[in-house]
Design an enzyme around this catalytic site. Structure first.
Site, short mmCIF file in Angstrom:
data_model
loop_
_atom_site.label_atom_id
_atom_site.label_comp_id
_atom_site.label_asym_id
_atom_site.label_seq_id
_atom_site.Cartn_x
_atom_site.Cartn_y
_atom_site.Cartn_z
N ARG A 119 0.89 -1.18 0.00
CA ARG A 119 0.00 0.00 0.00
C ARG A 119 0.91 1.21 0.00
O ARG A 119 1.67 1.43 0.96
CB ARG A 119 -0.91 0.00 1.23
N HIS A 146 -7.21 1.19 -6.62
CA HIS A 146 -7.41 0.20 -5.54
C HIS A 146 -8.04 -1.05 -6.15
O HIS A 146 -9.20 -1.37 -5.87
CB HIS A 146 -8.31 0.82 -4.46
N GLN A 149 -9.86 -4.03 -4.10
CA GLN A 149 -11.17 -3.67 -3.57
C GLN A 149 -12.27 -3.96 -4.59
O GLN A 149 -13.33 -4.50 -4.26
CB GLN A 149 -11.17 -2.17 -3.21
N ASP A 237 -17.55 6.67 -1.40
CA ASP A 237 -16.32 6.48 -0.62
C ASP A 237 -16.12 7.76 0.20
O ASP A 237 -16.78 8.78 -0.03
CB ASP A 237 -15.14 6.23 -1.58
N CYS A 276 -16.37 0.98 0.34
CA CYS A 276 -15.20 0.13 0.64
C CYS A 276 -14.81 0.16 2.12
O CYS A 276 -14.11 -0.71 2.59
CB CYS A 276 -14.03 0.52 -0.24
N ARG A 304 -13.27 -9.22 0.77
CA ARG A 304 -11.85 -8.90 0.55
C ARG A 304 -11.00 -10.14 0.82
O ARG A 304 -10.05 -10.43 0.09
CB ARG A 304 -11.40 -7.76 1.49
N1 CP Z 1 -11.24 -0.75 2.06
C1 CP Z 1 -9.96 -0.80 2.48
O1 CP Z 1 -9.02 -0.95 1.70
O2 CP Z 1 -9.84 -0.70 3.83
P1 CP Z 1 -8.47 -0.51 4.64
O3 CP Z 1 -7.98 0.87 4.36
O4 CP Z 1 -8.88 -0.71 6.07
O5 CP Z 1 -7.49 -1.55 4.18
N1 NVA Z 2 -10.21 6.48 -1.11
C1 NVA Z 2 -9.82 5.95 0.19
C2 NVA Z 2 -9.97 4.46 0.21
C3 NVA Z 2 -9.68 3.82 1.54
C4 NVA Z 2 -9.75 2.34 1.50
C5 NVA Z 2 -8.40 6.37 0.50
O1 NVA Z 2 -7.54 6.33 -0.38
O2 NVA Z 2 -8.15 6.75 1.65
#
Ligand code: CP
Ligand code: NVA
Length: 318
Positions: A119, A146, A149, A237, A276, A304
């Site tokens: 990440r 992402h 997801q 989101d 998500c 997930r």
């Molecule tokens: N939806 C998602 O990716 O959640 P996290 O940020 O908790 O991993």
């Molecule tokens: N758009 C959000 C998604 C979190 C899973 C972010 O990037 O923070």
């Protein structure tokens, strides 16, 4: 074979990276989602044909430059349920936090682990990592996309509402990283995506162009109700993604895009609501909607795990 030779070969013959939906063909993506459904049905037992070879000896390295609950835990449990092992690494504890390049990091980690899930803030960090790794690299979210997801989301849609092909999904809110992966998925899974967002927060131009070039049915709207009209699924989101600082500007711009009961009534009668997570009740979605009967957000979160197992199995060659 020496690792120098492996590195040379990796440049010629890439490992199965899972970086973006646009980089993977439709049949492969369809197979991964079908396998995710099969993984879920099998519970903790992994169907024999989906078990990666020598999995007990394999280690997934997980790197986090940003916080995570679902991605962190679902990947960890997924790898363990497949029979493999994991190591979780925080960016701040790695030399990457002091400026070691993704390229050198990739070459080093490829000599220890069998796959890398990361990440990252910058998408370019993941592509540089993947270009230099001799093991598969998986995108666990970047500022751009992402993809993991969205495979779980498609799986969730199909559990509730049947095949996603030809259906209508509405995205309401920020044209962010999750929206970008939805757009790429609309092309690969052949569904219609109607996006409502403020002009200042539209998805990146190059993604809009890629969708158009590939015949995607993605339309942009100014008004939330126009995008949601007749939709089989409404998705939103957070208004402030990780790493963004212009919080009050975003909240003001996005206020007309809050998903509430009135907006859900514009969708099809049996429409579902997806997010998500993490969610901020009273901002992008009302408590009544996210905690109501149309919401499938916790199925999404569970899925997930199953989708991650299918992604890992594919990356590891099953
Ligand atoms: N939806 C998602 O990716 O959640 P996290 O940020 O908790 O991993
Ligand atoms: N758009 C959000 C998604 C979190 C899973 C972010 O990037 O923070």
């Amino acid at each position: 074979m020496s690792h120098r030779k492996l590195e040379g070969r990796a440049r010629a013959m890439k490992p199965r990276h899972f970086i973006d939906i646009e980089a993977i063909d439709a049949a492969t993506l369809r197979r991964i989602v079908d396998n995710a459904h099969a993984m879920k049905k099998a519970g903790r037992r992994v169907p024999a044909h989906l078990a990666p070879k020598d999995i007990a000896d394999q280690v997934l390295l997980m790197i986090f430059e940003k916080p995570s609950t679902r991605t962190r835990v679902s990947f960890d449990v997924a790898m363990r349920q497949l029979g493999g092992q994991t190591i979780s690494l925080n960016h701040a504890d790695l030399q990457t936090g002091r400026g070691e390049s993704p390229s050198d990091t990739a070459k080093v980690l490829s000599r220890y682990g069998d796959a890398i899930m990361i990440r990252a803030h910058a998408h370019a960090s993941i592509t540089e990592l993947a270009d230099n790794a001799t093991v598969p690299v998986i995108n666990g979210l970047t500022n751009r996309s992402h993809p993991c997801q969205i495979l779980a989301d498609i799986m969730t849609f199909e559990e509730r509402s049947g095949d996603i092909k030809g259906r209508q999904i509405a995205w309401v809110g920020d044209g962010n990283n999750v929206a970008v992966s939805w757009m790429q998925a609309a092309v690969r899974f052949d569904f219609a995506l109607r996006i409502a967002c403020p002009a200042q927060l539209k998805p990146e131009r190059d993604v809009i162009d890629w969708v158009a070039k590939n015949g995607g049915k993605v339309e942009l709207f100014d008004e939330a109700a126009d995008a949601v009209k007749g939709a089989d699924c409404v998705v939103t989101d957070t208004w402030v993604s990780m790493g963004q600082s212009d919080e009050s500007w975003r909240k003001q711009l996005l206020a007309p895009y809050a998903v509430d009961k009135g907006l859900m009534q514009c969708a099809a009668k049996d429409a579902i609501f997806m997010h998500c997570l993490p969610a901020y009740r009273g901002h992008e979605v009302s408590a009544e909607v996210i905690d109501g009967p149309q919401s499938v957000v916790f199925d999404e979160a569970e899925n997930r795990l199953h989708a991650q197992k299918a992604i890992l199995a594919w990356c590891l060659g099953a």
